[in-house]
Design an enzyme around this catalytic site. Structure first.
Site, short mmCIF file in Angstrom:
data_model
loop_
_atom_site.label_atom_id
_atom_site.label_comp_id
_atom_site.label_asym_id
_atom_site.label_seq_id
_atom_site.Cartn_x
_atom_site.Cartn_y
_atom_site.Cartn_z
N CYS A 53 0.82 -1.22 0.00
CA CYS A 53 0.00 0.00 0.00
C CYS A 53 0.85 1.26 0.00
CB CYS A 53 -0.91 0.00 1.22
SG CYS A 53 0.03 0.11 2.76
N CYS A 122 -2.62 -4.49 6.54
CA CYS A 122 -1.67 -3.85 7.45
C CYS A 122 -1.02 -4.90 8.36
CB CYS A 122 -2.36 -2.78 8.30
SG CYS A 122 -3.34 -1.62 7.34
FE1 FES Z 1 -1.03 0.84 4.48
FE2 FES Z 1 -2.30 0.41 6.73
S1 FES Z 1 -3.10 1.26 4.90
S2 FES Z 1 -0.29 -0.12 6.26
#
Ligand code: FES
Length: 153
Positions: A53, A122
């Site tokens: 992400c 995450c």
């Molecule tokens: Fe990227 Fe949580 S949205 S680590």
């Protein structure tokens, strides 16, 4: 304008309404083991690892006799990353390297009482950072002479 206490209550209510567990709320507001350590202070260090992400985390392990005595993390400010890092560093303390290695992202999520779908990855970030710290520890254990060069790279 409300007091700091009222504002915190509103934040907590908002998180509850968004479906966060009480455990996630607690670790978000009071992250455990959050802090930056230099590579030289760690027996196993992940470096600043960036996940899919674009957010990043680093994990530092202090190990004695194959048992993780202390673990700290630093991450970008994302509720999923902070709570996963906080929970994972709690989970690994007192565990052998082998026991820590088999902890899965699902184990982290389960201990947190889940995360909303958009933050499930995450927990992967935290686990991947842990794997890198473990790999670093194992590499150093095999070639301890590299310790002398730790501050240079
Ligand atoms: Fe990227 Fe949580 S949205 S680590």
């Amino acid at each position: 304008m409300g007091s700091a206490l009222e504002e915190q209550r509103e934040v907590i209510e908002g998180l509850r309404e968004d479906g966060y567990s009480e455990t996630v709320i607690d670790h978000w507001l009071n992250p455990r083991n959050l802090g930056r350590r230099s590579r030289e202070e760690c027996d196993g260090f992940s470096d600043w690892f960036t996940g899919s992400c674009g957010d990043s985390m680093e994990i530092c392990l202090r190990v004695r006799d194959g048992v993780i005595r202390d673990a700290t993390f630093m991450s970008d400010i994302c509720i999923g990353a902070v709570t996963s890092g906080s929970m994972l560093t709690e989970m690994v303390k007192g565990k052998t390297i082998r026991e820590a290695f088999v902890i899965s992202p699902d184990d982290i999520l389960s201990r947190l009482g889940g995360l909303p779908t958009q933050f499930v990855h995450c927990a992967d970030l935290a686990k991947n950072a842990l794997n890198l710290a473990i790999r670093d520890y194992l590499a150093l254990a095999k070639e301890p002479w590299k310790l002398a060069y730790r501050k240079y790279y």
